[in-house]
Design a protein around this motif. Sequence first.
Motif, PDB file in Angstrom:
ATOM      1  N   VAL A 207      -8.155  -1.257 -11.151  1.00 39.47           N
ATOM      2  CA  VAL A 207      -9.513  -0.866 -11.539  1.00 39.47           C
ATOM      3  C   VAL A 207     -10.373  -2.101 -11.752  1.00 39.47           C
ATOM      4  O   VAL A 207     -11.593  -1.987 -11.931  1.00 39.47           O
ATOM      5  CB  VAL A 207      -9.499   0.004 -12.820  1.00 39.47           C
ATOM      6  CG1 VAL A 207      -8.808   1.333 -12.550  1.00 39.47           C
ATOM      7  CG2 VAL A 207      -8.823  -0.718 -13.996  1.00 39.47           C
TER       8      VAL A 207
ATOM      9  N   PRO B  68       0.844  -1.207   0.000  1.00 34.48           N
ATOM     10  CA  PRO B  68       0.000   0.000   0.000  1.00 34.48           C
ATOM     11  C   PRO B  68       0.874   1.251   0.000  1.00 34.48           C
ATOM     12  O   PRO B  68       1.798   1.373   0.812  1.00 34.48           O
ATOM     13  CB  PRO B  68      -0.801  -0.136   1.302  1.00 34.48           C
ATOM     14  CG  PRO B  68      -0.862  -1.618   1.552  1.00 34.48           C
ATOM     15  CD  PRO B  68       0.472  -2.152   1.071  1.00 34.48           C
TER      16      PRO B  68
ATOM     17  N   GLU C 244      -1.164  11.263  -9.873  1.00 37.61           N
ATOM     18  CA  GLU C 244      -2.507  11.052 -10.409  1.00 37.61           C
ATOM     19  C   GLU C 244      -3.413  12.232 -10.080  1.00 37.61           C
ATOM     20  O   GLU C 244      -4.219  12.669 -10.906  1.00 37.61           O
ATOM     21  CB  GLU C 244      -3.097   9.763  -9.851  1.00 37.61           C
ATOM     22  CG  GLU C 244      -4.477   9.441 -10.421  1.00 37.61           C
ATOM     23  CD  GLU C 244      -5.086   8.199  -9.810  1.00 37.61           C
ATOM     24  OE1 GLU C 244      -5.780   7.462 -10.531  1.00 37.61           O
ATOM     25  OE2 GLU C 244      -4.876   7.969  -8.596  1.00 37.61           O
TER      26      GLU C 244
ATOM     27  N   THR D 242       3.725   3.596  -8.723  1.00 40.58           N
ATOM     28  CA  THR D 242       2.500   3.267  -8.006  1.00 40.58           C
ATOM     29  C   THR D 242       1.410   2.941  -9.015  1.00 40.58           C
ATOM     30  O   THR D 242       1.328   3.546 -10.085  1.00 40.58           O
ATOM     31  CB  THR D 242       2.035   4.410  -7.091  1.00 40.58           C
ATOM     32  OG1 THR D 242       1.833   5.603  -7.859  1.00 40.58           O
ATOM     33  CG2 THR D 242       3.065   4.698  -6.009  1.00 40.58           C
ATOM     34  N   VAL D 243       0.590   1.957  -8.659  1.00 40.62           N
ATOM     35  CA  VAL D 243      -0.503   1.528  -9.530  1.00 40.62           C
ATOM     36  C   VAL D 243      -1.778   1.429  -8.705  1.00 40.62           C
ATOM     37  O   VAL D 243      -1.751   1.248  -7.481  1.00 40.62           O
ATOM     38  CB  VAL D 243      -0.210   0.167 -10.195  1.00 40.62           C
ATOM     39  CG1 VAL D 243       1.055   0.236 -11.043  1.00 40.62           C
ATOM     40  CG2 VAL D 243      -0.098  -0.958  -9.164  1.00 40.62           C
ATOM     41  N   ARG D 244      -2.891   1.533  -9.404  1.00 43.23           N
ATOM     42  CA  ARG D 244      -4.203   1.357  -8.771  1.00 43.23           C
ATOM     43  C   ARG D 244      -4.990   0.341  -9.583  1.00 43.23           C
ATOM     44  O   ARG D 244      -5.082   0.447 -10.807  1.00 43.23           O
ATOM     45  CB  ARG D 244      -4.953   2.696  -8.709  1.00 43.23           C
ATOM     46  CG  ARG D 244      -6.378   2.595  -8.184  1.00 43.23           C
ATOM     47  CD  ARG D 244      -6.947   3.964  -7.822  1.00 43.23           C
ATOM     48  NE  ARG D 244      -6.806   4.930  -8.902  1.00 43.23           N
ATOM     49  CZ  ARG D 244      -7.668   5.054  -9.921  1.00 43.23           C
ATOM     50  NH1 ARG D 244      -8.721   4.242 -10.008  1.00 43.23           N
ATOM     51  NH2 ARG D 244      -7.485   5.977 -10.856  1.00 43.23           N
TER      52      ARG D 244
ATOM     53  N   THR E 156      -0.335   5.267 -11.548  1.00 48.24           N
ATOM     54  CA  THR E 156      -0.769   6.517 -10.911  1.00 48.24           C
ATOM     55  C   THR E 156       0.369   7.464 -10.578  1.00 48.24           C
ATOM     56  O   THR E 156       0.130   8.611 -10.216  1.00 48.24           O
ATOM     57  CB  THR E 156      -1.559   6.211  -9.622  1.00 48.24           C
ATOM     58  OG1 THR E 156      -0.773   5.375  -8.768  1.00 48.24           O
ATOM     59  CG2 THR E 156      -2.862   5.504  -9.958  1.00 48.24           C
TER      60      THR E 156
ATOM     61  N   ILE F  13      -4.801  -2.492 -14.190  1.00 44.92           N
ATOM     62  CA  ILE F  13      -4.225  -1.412 -13.392  1.00 44.92           C
ATOM     63  C   ILE F  13      -4.206  -0.100 -14.173  1.00 44.92           C
ATOM     64  O   ILE F  13      -4.287  -0.084 -15.401  1.00 44.92           O
ATOM     65  CB  ILE F  13      -2.787  -1.741 -12.952  1.00 44.92           C
ATOM     66  CG1 ILE F  13      -1.890  -1.980 -14.187  1.00 44.92           C
ATOM     67  CG2 ILE F  13      -2.759  -2.923 -12.001  1.00 44.92           C
ATOM     68  CD1 ILE F  13      -0.411  -2.113 -13.871  1.00 44.92           C
TER      69      ILE F  13
ATOM     70  N   GLY G 238      -9.223   0.078  -6.328  1.00 48.98           N
ATOM     71  CA  GLY G 238      -9.320   1.451  -5.839  1.00 48.98           C
ATOM     72  C   GLY G 238      -8.185   1.894  -4.943  1.00 48.98           C
ATOM     73  O   GLY G 238      -8.085   3.074  -4.614  1.00 48.98           O
ATOM     74  N   LYS G 239      -7.307   0.980  -4.516  1.00 41.80           N
ATOM     75  CA  LYS G 239      -6.206   1.338  -3.633  1.00 41.80           C
ATOM     76  C   LYS G 239      -4.934   1.567  -4.436  1.00 41.80           C
ATOM     77  O   LYS G 239      -4.680   0.905  -5.436  1.00 41.80           O
ATOM     78  CB  LYS G 239      -5.966   0.236  -2.592  1.00 41.80           C
ATOM     79  CG  LYS G 239      -6.987   0.217  -1.472  1.00 41.80           C
ATOM     80  CD  LYS G 239      -6.508  -0.660  -0.327  1.00 41.80           C
ATOM     81  CE  LYS G 239      -7.439  -0.551   0.877  1.00 41.80           C
ATOM     82  NZ  LYS G 239      -6.944  -1.384   2.015  1.00 41.80           N
ATOM     83  N   ASN G 240      -4.102   2.477  -3.956  1.00 41.69           N
ATOM     84  CA  ASN G 240      -2.808   2.757  -4.569  1.00 41.69           C
ATOM     85  C   ASN G 240      -1.750   1.838  -3.963  1.00 41.69           C
ATOM     86  O   ASN G 240      -1.627   1.757  -2.732  1.00 41.69           O
ATOM     87  CB  ASN G 240      -2.403   4.212  -4.319  1.00 41.69           C
ATOM     88  CG  ASN G 240      -2.474   5.053  -5.574  1.00 41.69           C
ATOM     89  OD1 ASN G 240      -2.762   4.559  -6.646  1.00 41.69           O
ATOM     90  ND2 ASN G 240      -2.211   6.319  -5.443  1.00 41.69           N
ATOM     91  N   TYR G 241      -0.981   1.174  -4.817  1.00 40.74           N
ATOM     92  CA  TYR G 241       0.077   0.286  -4.350  1.00 40.74           C
ATOM     93  C   TYR G 241       1.402   0.636  -5.026  1.00 40.74           C
ATOM     94  O   TYR G 241       1.426   1.015  -6.199  1.00 40.74           O
ATOM     95  CB  TYR G 241      -0.242  -1.171  -4.699  1.00 40.74           C
ATOM     96  CG  TYR G 241      -1.454  -1.751  -4.028  1.00 40.74           C
ATOM     97  CD1 TYR G 241      -1.372  -2.316  -2.757  1.00 40.74           C
ATOM     98  CD2 TYR G 241      -2.682  -1.758  -4.682  1.00 40.74           C
ATOM     99  CE1 TYR G 241      -2.498  -2.866  -2.144  1.00 40.74           C
ATOM    100  CE2 TYR G 241      -3.816  -2.311  -4.073  1.00 40.74           C
ATOM    101  CZ  TYR G 241      -3.711  -2.863  -2.807  1.00 40.74           C
ATOM    102  OH  TYR G 241      -4.825  -3.406  -2.213  1.00 40.74           O
TER     103      TYR G 241
END
Length: 500
Positions: A348, A303, A375, A344-346, A358, A355, A323-326
């Motif tokens: 969808v 995270p 983002e 960082t990726v989120r 972001t 992904i 929906g979370k940023n990792y």
Amino acid sequence: MGIKAILSRPLARYIVQQQQQWISESIAIQEKWRQELVAKAAATEFGKDHFFGDIHSYSDFKEAVPVADYEDLKGYIGKIKEGADNILWPGKPLYFAKTSGTTSGTKYIPISKDSISNHINSARNAILTYIDQTGKSAFLDNKLIFLSGSPVLTETGGVLTGRLSGISNHHVPAYLRANQLPSYETNCIEDWETKLDKVIEETIDQPMSLISGIPPWVQMYFDRIIERTGKKIKDVFPDFSLFIYGGVNFEPYRAKLFESIGKRIDSIELYPASEGFFAYQDSQDDEGLLLLLNTGIFYEFIPADQFFEENPPRYSIGEVEVGKNYAMIVNNNAGLWGYSLGDTVRFVSTNPYKILVTGRIKHFISAFGEHVIGEEIEKALRYGMERHPEVEVVEFTVAPMVNPAGGGLPYHEWLVEFATAPQDMNQFVEDVDRRLTELNIYYKDLIQGSILRKLELVPLPKNAFINFMRASGKLGGQNKVPRLSNDRKIADELVKLKNV
């Protein structure tokens, strides 16, 4: 329709059927790769140092393999550069992808005979997936251009070394090579502007149907052609129907690129890096890039808001949430272990796993605790451009102004090069700032608490970013300007160009 266009369709169907198979088994596929990677590297120096023989589960793996960046692996890579083998992966790498790091200087990222297919086949499969989805394949019969770095390779410790795009150039399939432009000789030109002029000479009279590259450098290619011909790109290249891009978020460039083209065309977004080819756009109908889970990479995710904790949680693919940023961590069959990409990726979607990229884990502004990420900056700018449709942005970056020269509250300074500036600059700034407060509650609290004042925008002259990149020795190729920084190293250099 030509023979290449015709034959591509059954191949495209086959590739997509294979893709659907591993998508249906994503979690199991990833666990299989974790086990295979550990087993194959158990006898390497890294495997022995980290007791790979005692790893029997993902929990064991997390205990044995620390999260690392390039600096942490630099000692092992140094041994490979000196000629040693069986260090991070069995044998020696097939290549070193040479890339510029912001903190580590030049990086030498290993690509093995096992991992090269990830880079080459993934790019091919992105195009075939597009063909299968849309039924469009005629573009294969015309000319294709890949704006890339030089394919000239050197040797480092007996390992061929060069830029990723140049390495990939050596693996363009034979059936496409006859259609590929520019020529090998032109691709070998190191100076970007000299190379660009030569590329234009070789392509301007050709039936170009596919153009691929990083958006800012493609835009520079378009601008030079328009200056030379006085025509939109659609009139210079009437067969141009597919744009393939990666490396940066396309949205800030979209309006100007399509205005330069003069018509809407299909596009495919890719997510390649020296460390691996991670994802590509598999549909023209929805957002998100399909994460490639069956190409020799075991992925982990931290995270983003916990990344800098002492012992942040690490999750495998089956544990992520939409929906979370990792922060994305990779382990691959070239010998990268627990490697933090810095991206960082989120997610969808988790069926399939898709992904959005972001930003960069270290590219943020938190001079006052706001932790604004890339983002959010890009969404705020996009909102302003939607509210002011005349606006076209060439490039931008954002940095904190902690101690304003004239006194007063600090603020975020946006340095923007416009192709077309807002008719009402004050309202444009108001709209962008308002949207940023909606996207980031911490920024909103700082504004409302009179800790920060609203952003200030500095319009930069034409070619400011090109001149900055030229002065930095990073013009062209795969180089990009960071969208935001927590310091003013880039911003201060750009401000000097304001009155040049």
